[in-house]
Design an enzyme around this catalytic site. Structure first.
Site, PDB file in Angstrom:
ATOM      1  N   GLU A  64     -15.417  -1.705  26.064  1.00 29.94           N
ATOM      2  CA  GLU A  64     -15.109  -2.844  26.853  1.00 29.94           C
ATOM      3  C   GLU A  64     -16.391  -3.833  26.883  1.00 29.94           C
ATOM      4  O   GLU A  64     -16.285  -4.630  27.626  1.00 29.94           O
ATOM      5  CB  GLU A  64     -14.724  -2.445  28.211  1.00 29.94           C
ATOM      6  CG  GLU A  64     -15.730  -1.442  28.924  1.00 29.94           C
ATOM      7  CD  GLU A  64     -15.055  -0.877  30.309  1.00 29.94           C
ATOM      8  OE1 GLU A  64     -14.094  -1.813  30.910  1.00 29.94           O
ATOM      9  OE2 GLU A  64     -15.778  -0.190  30.941  1.00 29.94           O
ATOM     10  N   ASN A  70      -9.586  -5.902  30.075  1.00 35.40           N
ATOM     11  CA  ASN A  70      -9.908  -6.718  31.144  1.00 35.40           C
ATOM     12  C   ASN A  70     -11.507  -7.152  31.054  1.00 35.40           C
ATOM     13  O   ASN A  70     -11.828  -8.240  31.221  1.00 35.40           O
ATOM     14  CB  ASN A  70      -9.743  -5.805  32.450  1.00 35.40           C
ATOM     15  CG  ASN A  70      -8.391  -5.344  32.454  1.00 35.40           C
ATOM     16  OD1 ASN A  70      -7.477  -5.740  31.919  1.00 35.40           O
ATOM     17  ND2 ASN A  70      -7.973  -4.507  33.473  1.00 35.40           N
ATOM     18  N   ASP A  71     -12.147  -6.191  30.624  1.00 35.43           N
ATOM     19  CA  ASP A  71     -13.688  -6.607  30.701  1.00 35.43           C
ATOM     20  C   ASP A  71     -14.051  -6.931  29.181  1.00 35.43           C
ATOM     21  O   ASP A  71     -14.819  -7.783  29.315  1.00 35.43           O
ATOM     22  CB  ASP A  71     -14.559  -5.288  31.029  1.00 35.43           C
ATOM     23  CG  ASP A  71     -14.857  -5.190  32.680  1.00 35.43           C
ATOM     24  OD1 ASP A  71     -15.217  -5.951  33.062  1.00 35.43           O
ATOM     25  OD2 ASP A  71     -14.712  -3.875  32.849  1.00 35.43           O
ATOM     26  N   ARG A 121      -8.871   5.706  37.844  1.00 38.11           N
ATOM     27  CA  ARG A 121     -10.022   4.783  38.280  1.00 38.11           C
ATOM     28  C   ARG A 121     -10.476   5.549  39.578  1.00 38.11           C
ATOM     29  O   ARG A 121     -10.128   5.323  40.588  1.00 38.11           O
ATOM     30  CB  ARG A 121      -9.657   3.203  38.686  1.00 38.11           C
ATOM     31  CG  ARG A 121      -9.244   2.522  37.504  1.00 38.11           C
ATOM     32  CD  ARG A 121      -9.018   1.235  38.141  1.00 38.11           C
ATOM     33  NE  ARG A 121      -8.855   0.198  37.022  1.00 38.11           N
ATOM     34  CZ  ARG A 121      -7.834  -0.402  36.616  1.00 38.11           C
ATOM     35  NH1 ARG A 121      -6.607   0.026  36.706  1.00 38.11           N
ATOM     36  NH2 ARG A 121      -7.753  -1.360  35.543  1.00 38.11           N
ATOM     37  N   HIS A 133       5.718  -1.060  56.724  1.00 37.37           N
ATOM     38  CA  HIS A 133       6.508   0.331  56.456  1.00 37.37           C
ATOM     39  C   HIS A 133       8.111  -0.368  56.013  1.00 37.37           C
ATOM     40  O   HIS A 133       8.355   0.395  55.182  1.00 37.37           O
ATOM     41  CB  HIS A 133       6.948   1.008  57.914  1.00 37.37           C
ATOM     42  CG  HIS A 133       7.691   2.002  57.992  1.00 37.37           C
ATOM     43  ND1 HIS A 133       7.255   3.333  57.187  1.00 37.37           N
ATOM     44  CD2 HIS A 133       8.791   2.242  58.301  1.00 37.37           C
ATOM     45  CE1 HIS A 133       8.612   4.050  57.243  1.00 37.37           C
ATOM     46  NE2 HIS A 133       9.306   3.500  57.867  1.00 37.37           N
ATOM     47  N   ARG A 154     -11.566   8.680  34.580  1.00 35.75           N
ATOM     48  CA  ARG A 154     -12.749   7.877  34.181  1.00 35.75           C
ATOM     49  C   ARG A 154     -13.837   7.958  35.151  1.00 35.75           C
ATOM     50  O   ARG A 154     -13.642   7.868  36.496  1.00 35.75           O
ATOM     51  CB  ARG A 154     -12.393   6.153  34.274  1.00 35.75           C
ATOM     52  CG  ARG A 154     -13.674   5.088  34.071  1.00 35.75           C
ATOM     53  CD  ARG A 154     -13.218   3.758  33.931  1.00 35.75           C
ATOM     54  NE  ARG A 154     -12.893   3.328  35.209  1.00 35.75           N
ATOM     55  CZ  ARG A 154     -12.355   1.989  35.437  1.00 35.75           C
ATOM     56  NH1 ARG A 154     -12.396   1.296  34.106  1.00 35.75           N
ATOM     57  NH2 ARG A 154     -12.134   1.504  36.421  1.00 35.75           N
ATOM     58  N   ARG A 198     -14.257 -12.761  34.841  1.00 37.26           N
ATOM     59  CA  ARG A 198     -12.985 -12.335  34.860  1.00 37.26           C
ATOM     60  C   ARG A 198     -12.265 -12.979  36.306  1.00 37.26           C
ATOM     61  O   ARG A 198     -11.026 -12.922  36.477  1.00 37.26           O
ATOM     62  CB  ARG A 198     -12.454 -10.859  34.731  1.00 37.26           C
ATOM     63  CG  ARG A 198     -12.916  -9.900  35.585  1.00 37.26           C
ATOM     64  CD  ARG A 198     -13.091  -8.524  35.040  1.00 37.26           C
ATOM     65  NE  ARG A 198     -12.029  -7.531  35.908  1.00 37.26           N
ATOM     66  CZ  ARG A 198     -11.962  -6.447  35.362  1.00 37.26           C
ATOM     67  NH1 ARG A 198     -12.765  -5.734  34.392  1.00 37.26           N
ATOM     68  NH2 ARG A 198     -11.037  -5.587  35.924  1.00 37.26           N
TER      69      ARG A 198
HETATM   70  C1  PEP Z   1     -10.702  -2.736  31.597  1.00 36.65           C
HETATM   71  O1  PEP Z   1     -11.949  -3.489  31.960  1.00 36.65           O
HETATM   72  O2  PEP Z   1      -9.996  -3.201  30.643  1.00 36.65           O
HETATM   73  C2  PEP Z   1     -10.347  -1.697  32.663  1.00 36.65           C
HETATM   74  C3  PEP Z   1      -9.233  -1.077  32.445  1.00 36.65           C
HETATM   75  O3  PEP Z   1     -11.335  -1.326  33.612  1.00 36.65           O
HETATM   76  P1  PEP Z   1     -11.502  -2.112  34.971  1.00 36.65           P
HETATM   77  O4  PEP Z   1      -9.973  -3.329  35.043  1.00 36.65           O
HETATM   78  O5  PEP Z   1     -11.268  -0.909  36.167  1.00 36.65           O
HETATM   79  O6  PEP Z   1     -12.705  -2.685  34.883  1.00 36.65           O
HETATM   80 MG    MG Z   2     -13.476  -2.257  32.980  1.00 38.76          MG
END
Ligand code: PEP
Ligand code: MG
Length: 573
Positions: free
Chosen positions: A431, A454-455, A296, A189, A332, A465
């Site tokens: 992705e 990211n993916d 998300r 907190h 999403r 990753r």
């Molecule tokens: C991504 O893959 O770039 C993405 C935004 O989704 P997440 O990180 O939730 O897989």
């Molecule tokens: Mg992703």
């Protein structure tokens, strides 16, 4: 120099006020007058309620009417009025003849050990909140008054074993320039409040209370988790300079909250935020986001022990849409599998979860779950500007299947006379390499694209990753990744659809000029990064970005790209 966990950024320089250690001694004397003792406990509860209501009021005033951070104290209020808890305490007095303090101690400790055993860090943190309530109740019964923190001298650094919610709420925060404690972490907190009040904080500093005396000169660096006790003059000068620089950069960033997102030569962009729940939509707006580029939704499914119902989902999506007041909300659909497991769904362990039963593959197989979610999204679309985003697409047929499903749900909503946005846009996350290569085809069916770097990076480079052993290979600056990003953007524009990016790369300082040059339409970043990203975008002209991209696309190795960008950008600072 001492180290701890820096939980609220900024530098504080001031004089220590060490709060006395909590030393509650509870006698084990049994009592005779049961009714009198129960009355004593009830009087203490009444006093606790009055005190807490006052603390909540103080806190809300300090936070300019924002009452979200008063949640811990509000929970203490609910808890102290909880019928089961009261029953437990009163029966300990009646049946075991425990004195009031001992009865409160015993009953609350039962609750504390239950929370302490839980898996989630946030749940374990609640232990401190219950302990605070227990100790305050006992102190009231013992007639001990809390130390008065309502009037503090300028530049006070509060130091304590643990900073309880009641302490932060009663504290004269105007004059506090730092908080240090021996216990606590990121989700305590004290940390949450310190961040809301922009007070530098370093928690979990071992033995700090015994190493410092009242009035000692202290420096707290909340970004690096560092504490200096009685520093030499030279260190003070250095930190005064750092403090001024930090405060200037914060001031400058704040100015970007309310600005338009545009390049130095006036080209407009959409700057949105990534969120994980409806509450964060409010944070996104407060940070100047022009919408949400990625909600998300899997967190909604991961936080409970059972599937959220259509109504629960509808309420969450509607709440976010309403908070955004017409700004776009990109929801999403469920992206589970891979690194995101949901225990109650009973997914079987796979050898290659990232290449397996994940996201849209799962949803198109479990049409019952997917239909429920789509229906909740469609119903919520009557209350704001909602877009649907499909994750992990690898083929055109998946988009067509989603569109068929949506069409069917729309028909049933029409039949039941339920309102929804008839023009709702359905976008595709790009992705996977398959989607990236087929972007020209997918752009013919998608209403918009959102690049998930990211993916995309992990799949393009065949680098997990989350695997530290190969982390050195995981880079969005690899020419292979940069080339496909450019292809995706070009294909989207050829078919006149908008293309955004919601992966971490969208907020990367080195990536921004490349994305400007490629013509990206929307950047979607963690909500706290919105002002910084806007400032970054504003620092580039299209001409300069194009010349950087031209050079970068001539490289064949990741190292060449990152070294070049590093030199170039460092040279501008
Ligand atoms: C991504 O893959 O770039 C993405 C935004 O989704 P997440 O990180 O939730 O897989
Ligand atoms: Mg992703």
């Amino acid at each position: 120099m001492l180290r701890g966990i820096g939980t609220s950024k900024g530098i504080g320089i001031g004089k220590a006020l060490v709060l006395p250690k909590e030393n509650i001694v509870i006698s084990n004397k049994t009592i005779e007058d049961v009714d009198g003792e129960i009355q004593r406990f009830q009087d203490a509860t009444d006093c606790f309620i009055k005190e807490t209501e006052k603390l909540i009021e103080n806190l809300i005033n300090k936070l300019n009417g924002n009452d979200r951070n008063a949640a811990v104290l509000k929970n203490q209020l609910y808890l102290v009025k909880d019928v089961e808890l009261i029953k437990g305490i009163e029966s300990s007095i009646r049946d075991k003849k425990l004195n009031g303090e001992a009865a409160v101690d015993e009953t609350c400790n039962g609750l504390i050990s239950m929370f302490a055993g839980m898996d989630s860090e946030a749940m374990r943190q609640r232990v401190a909140d219950i302990e605070d309530m227990k100790n305050r109740l006992i102190r009231i019964m013992q007639g001990i008054t809390d130390i008065d923190l309502t009037r503090l001298p300028d530049n006070t650094i509060i130091i304590a074993e643990e900073i309880h919610p009641s302490v932060t709420a009663s504290m004269d925060t105007e004059h506090v320039v730092g908080i240090i404690s021996e216990r606590g972490g990121e989700t305590s907190h004290a940390s949450i409040l310190a961040r809301a009040l922009e007070i530098p904080a370093v928690l979990s500093v071992k033995d700090i209370c015994s190493l410092v005396n009242n009035g000692d000169e202290i420096i707290v660096d909340g970004a690096y988790g560092e504490v200096f006790v009685s520093p030499i003059e030279r260190t003070i000068r250095i930190y005064e300079k750092k403090k001024a620089q930090y405060e200037e950069s914060v001031r400058e960033l704040k100015e970007f909250i309310n600005k338009q997102t545009e390049s130095a030569d006036g080209h407009r962009y959409m700057l949105a935020a990534n969120i994980g729940n409806a509450e964060e939509a409010a944070k996104a707006v407060a940070n100047g986001a022009e919408g949400v580029g990625l909600f998300r939704t899997e967190f909604l499914f991961m936080n409970g022990n059972s599937m959220p119902t259509e109504q629960q989902q509808f309420e969450e999506y509607k709440k976010a849409a309403v908070l955004l007041k017409g700004k776009p909300l990109t929801i999403r659909t469920l992206d589970i599998g891979g690194d995101k497991d949901i225990p109650y769904m009973g997914l079987t362990k796979e050898t290659n979860p990232f290449l397996g039963y994940r996201a849209i593959r799962f949803c198109l197989d479990r049409v019952d779950i997917f239909t429920t979610q789509l229906k909740a999204i469609l119903r919520a679309s009557a209350y704001g500007n909602i877009r649907i985003l499909i994750p992990m697409v690898t083929s055109l047929s998946e988009i067509l299947a989603v569109k068929r499903l949506v069409k069917g749900i729309c028909k049933s909503l029409d039949k039941d006379d339920i309102k929804y946005d008839k023009d709702i846009k359905i976008g595709v996350m790009i992705e996977t390499p398959a989607a990236a290569v087929m972007a020209d085809v997918l752009a013919g069916e998608a209403d918009f694209f959102s690049i998930g770097t990211n993916d995309l990076t992990q799949y393009m480079l065949a680098v997990d990753r989350g695997n530290e052993n190969v982390a050195y290979l995981y880079s969005v600056f690899n020419p292979a990744v940069l080339r496909v990003i450019k292809n995706i953007i070009d294909c989207a524009h050829e078919k006149s659809i908008e293309v955004g990016m919601c992966g971490e790369a969208a907020g990367n300082e080195y990536m921004i000029p490349l994305l400007i040059a490629m013509g990206l339409d929307e950047f979607s970043v963690t909500y706290s990064k919105v002002p910084e990203t806007r400032k970054n975008i504003a620092s580039w002209t299209i001409k300069e970005s194009l010349s950087i991209l031209d050079t970068v696309l001539g490289f064949s190795e990741e190292k060449e790209v990152s070294n070049y960008l590093n030199d170039y950008i460092m040279g501008r600072h």
